[in-house]
Scaffold this motif. Sequence first.
Motif, mmCIF file in Angstrom:
data_model
loop_
_atom_site.group_PDB
_atom_site.id
_atom_site.type_symbol
_atom_site.label_atom_id
_atom_site.label_comp_id
_atom_site.label_asym_id
_atom_site.label_seq_id
_atom_site.Cartn_x
_atom_site.Cartn_y
_atom_site.Cartn_z
ATOM 1 N N ASP A 264 0.839 -1.194 0.000
ATOM 2 C CA ASP A 264 0.000 0.000 0.000
ATOM 3 C C ASP A 264 0.876 1.246 0.000
ATOM 4 O OD1 ASP A 264 0.975 0.237 2.564
ATOM 5 O OD2 ASP A 264 -0.874 -0.412 3.547
ATOM 6 N N ALA A 265 0.255 2.405 0.153
ATOM 7 C CA ALA A 265 1.003 3.668 0.083
ATOM 8 C C ALA A 265 2.047 3.777 1.178
ATOM 9 C CB ALA A 265 0.031 4.842 0.157
ATOM 10 N N GLU A 266 1.831 3.105 2.346
ATOM 11 C CA GLU A 266 2.786 3.137 3.458
ATOM 12 C C GLU A 266 3.840 2.049 3.358
ATOM 13 O OE1 GLU A 266 -0.594 3.570 3.990
ATOM 14 O OE2 GLU A 266 -0.211 5.727 4.093
ATOM 15 N N GLY A 267 3.783 1.225 2.339
ATOM 16 C CA GLY A 267 4.769 0.169 2.165
ATOM 17 C C GLY A 267 4.418 -1.136 2.840
ATOM 18 N N ARG A 268 3.199 -1.243 3.366
ATOM 19 C CA ARG A 268 2.770 -2.495 3.991
ATOM 20 C C ARG A 268 2.303 -3.474 2.915
ATOM 21 N NH1 ARG A 268 0.290 1.397 7.516
ATOM 22 N NH2 ARG A 268 -1.597 1.157 6.262
ATOM 23 N N GLY A 269 2.622 -4.746 3.117
ATOM 24 C CA GLY A 269 2.245 -5.753 2.143
ATOM 25 C C GLY A 269 0.743 -5.925 2.027
ATOM 26 N N VAL A 270 0.287 -6.150 0.816
ATOM 27 C CA VAL A 270 -1.141 -6.373 0.544
ATOM 28 C C VAL A 270 -1.276 -7.651 -0.263
ATOM 29 C CG1 VAL A 270 -3.230 -5.491 -0.547
ATOM 30 C CG2 VAL A 270 -1.628 -3.898 0.534
ATOM 31 N N ASP A 271 -2.117 -8.568 0.205
ATOM 32 C CA ASP A 271 -2.393 -9.792 -0.537
ATOM 33 C C ASP A 271 -3.503 -9.506 -1.551
ATOM 34 O OD1 ASP A 271 -0.531 -11.336 0.859
ATOM 35 O OD2 ASP A 271 -1.968 -11.755 2.468
ATOM 36 N N MET A 272 -3.132 -9.473 -2.791
ATOM 37 C CA MET A 272 -4.100 -9.149 -3.839
ATOM 38 C C MET A 272 -5.062 -10.295 -4.069
ATOM 39 S SD MET A 272 -3.404 -8.074 -7.797
ATOM 40 C CE MET A 272 -4.736 -8.117 -8.990
ATOM 41 N N ASP A 273 -6.351 -9.955 -4.196
ATOM 42 C CA ASP A 273 -7.384 -10.930 -4.532
ATOM 43 C C ASP A 273 -7.482 -11.002 -6.050
ATOM 44 O OD1 ASP A 273 -9.518 -12.602 -4.757
ATOM 45 O OD2 ASP A 273 -10.985 -11.266 -3.808
ATOM 46 N N TYR A 274 -6.755 -11.933 -6.644
ATOM 47 C CA TYR A 274 -6.727 -12.027 -8.098
ATOM 48 C C TYR A 274 -8.087 -12.416 -8.665
ATOM 49 C CZ TYR A 274 -1.641 -11.639 -8.033
ATOM 50 O OH TYR A 274 -0.352 -11.173 -7.877
ATOM 51 N N ALA A 275 -8.873 -13.165 -7.898
ATOM 52 C CA ALA A 275 -10.190 -13.581 -8.391
ATOM 53 C C ALA A 275 -11.093 -12.377 -8.628
ATOM 54 C CB ALA A 275 -10.841 -14.540 -7.393
ATOM 55 N N ALA A 276 -10.929 -11.335 -7.803
ATOM 56 C CA ALA A 276 -11.769 -10.147 -7.963
ATOM 57 C C ALA A 276 -11.459 -9.406 -9.251
ATOM 58 C CB ALA A 276 -11.575 -9.217 -6.770
ATOM 59 N N CYS A 277 -10.252 -9.600 -9.784
ATOM 60 C CA CYS A 277 -9.864 -8.894 -11.005
ATOM 61 C C CYS A 277 -9.783 -9.832 -12.205
ATOM 62 C CB CYS A 277 -8.520 -8.215 -10.814
ATOM 63 S SG CYS A 277 -8.443 -7.074 -9.407
ATOM 64 N N SER A 278 -10.297 -11.035 -12.069
ATOM 65 C CA SER A 278 -10.142 -12.037 -13.123
ATOM 66 C C SER A 278 -11.015 -11.779 -14.330
ATOM 67 C CB SER A 278 -10.441 -13.433 -12.557
ATOM 68 O OG SER A 278 -11.788 -13.495 -12.092
ATOM 69 N N THR A 279 -12.042 -10.944 -14.183
ATOM 70 C CA THR A 279 -12.959 -10.713 -15.305
ATOM 71 C C THR A 279 -12.582 -9.488 -16.121
ATOM 72 O OG1 THR A 279 -14.439 -9.422 -13.873
ATOM 73 C CG2 THR A 279 -14.869 -11.789 -14.064
ATOM 74 N N THR A 280 -11.500 -8.810 -15.756
ATOM 75 C CA THR A 280 -11.118 -7.610 -16.505
ATOM 76 C C THR A 280 -10.708 -7.984 -17.922
ATOM 77 O OG1 THR A 280 -8.841 -7.791 -15.732
ATOM 78 C CG2 THR A 280 -10.346 -6.426 -14.439
ATOM 79 N N GLY A 281 -11.160 -7.191 -18.868
ATOM 80 C CA GLY A 281 -10.802 -7.427 -20.258
ATOM 81 C C GLY A 281 -11.484 -8.621 -20.877
ATOM 82 N N SER A 282 -12.609 -9.066 -20.310
ATOM 83 C CA SER A 282 -13.272 -10.259 -20.817
ATOM 84 C C SER A 282 -14.296 -9.947 -21.897
ATOM 85 C CB SER A 282 -13.971 -10.995 -19.655
ATOM 86 O OG SER A 282 -14.945 -10.156 -19.055
ATOM 87 N N GLU A 283 -14.460 -8.660 -22.264
ATOM 88 C CA GLU A 283 -15.455 -8.303 -23.260
ATOM 89 C C GLU A 283 -15.037 -8.834 -24.631
ATOM 90 O OE1 GLU A 283 -12.352 -5.150 -23.142
ATOM 91 O OE2 GLU A 283 -13.582 -6.188 -21.655
ATOM 92 N N SER A 284 -16.025 -9.005 -25.515
ATOM 93 C CA SER A 284 -15.746 -9.508 -26.854
ATOM 94 C C SER A 284 -15.208 -8.375 -27.718
ATOM 95 C CB SER A 284 -17.025 -10.085 -27.467
ATOM 96 O OG SER A 284 -18.031 -9.072 -27.524
ATOM 97 N N GLY A 285 -14.959 -8.676 -28.972
ATOM 98 C CA GLY A 285 -14.471 -7.656 -29.888
ATOM 99 C C GLY A 285 -13.036 -7.849 -30.302
ATOM 100 N N TRP A 286 -12.475 -9.020 -30.008
ATOM 101 C CA TRP A 286 -11.084 -9.255 -30.353
ATOM 102 C C TRP A 286 -10.918 -9.684 -31.812
ATOM 103 C CZ3 TRP A 286 -7.296 -7.862 -27.126
ATOM 104 C CH2 TRP A 286 -7.616 -7.697 -25.760
ATOM 105 N N GLU A 287 -12.007 -10.162 -32.455
ATOM 106 C CA GLU A 287 -11.899 -10.625 -33.832
ATOM 107 C C GLU A 287 -11.902 -9.442 -34.799
ATOM 108 O OE1 GLU A 287 -14.316 -11.468 -31.794
ATOM 109 O OE2 GLU A 287 -13.721 -13.480 -31.104
#
Length: 303
Positions: free
Chosen positions: A202-225
């Motif tokens: 964090d901003a104070e330099g304390r370790g943060v365990d990131m919840d990757y599952a909460a960010c797993s849906t980013t960029g999942s929209e269609s439109g890549w073709e």
Amino acid sequence: MPGDGSAECWAESTLTMITIVTVVLPVLLSVLVGVTVFSRDIEHGTHVLGLSQSVGRARWYWTRVLVVFVPVVLAMAVLGSALQWTRTAAVGPNFAFVSSSSYFGHSSLTFPLFQSTGLIAGAYTALALVLGSLVGLLLRNTLGAMTVTLIAMAALLVGFQVEARPQYATPVVESQPLGYNRAVTYTPDTEAVWTLSSGYVDAEGRGVDMDYAACSTTGSESGWEQRPDETFAEYESRQDAIYAAQDREFTACQRAQGIDRFETRYHPGSLFRRFQLTEAALTLALSALLLIPSMWAVRRLRP
């Protein structure tokens, strides 16, 4: 045939095996040589003959130390030096030169490379032999002294690696902006580093365990073709926009969890010589301190 890849693999595997053996040898020598040099005589009572002669107790002790311990320490130092030289030389026609601070992508500050150099191998062996002889003099039982020495020496090696060595210098802290981050493994000049820790803070330099599952849906929209009415240049431009939006969404998800940046704490390989001298000095100083209770134990022996 030499140099076809299998020979290189064989050479690297052989060096790795010898490296492991060099690291383990001081522990074995503490049990097989350090303990037995005094404990067997004491256990069987044959030390009485030596102490009954005109030779003083101190001379009786130091004679064995010089005759037995010094050659073993020198032999281990030579073995470690030869192994270290082998790792810093070209070991085959297809092998690139390996620097003294790294070996096939591994920092020489890390286990087992650090412990298998000439200076450290010799210093560890001196500590192991003095420790083993002290425990043998105190317990006066070979099997019991071997067990205690084995545990104590293993604990010392782990203590130096995990607790002491990271404190020899202030670690370099490298910060990265949020995104898809990776720990630092090399310096800009491709030198392998000893990574102590890495992760989000964090901003104070304390370790943060990131919840990757909460960010797993980013960029999942269609439109890549690629669209039928879209040129390749237009398609590439739209892809870049999707990637940028995906990065912004992922970064926003990280910040929502209180994450400020990604940090890696490490020691560069350029500190190799400094760390070697520091650890050797500490190890030899500890060996010298153990000589004090050893002499006390010798004076307590009854002829």
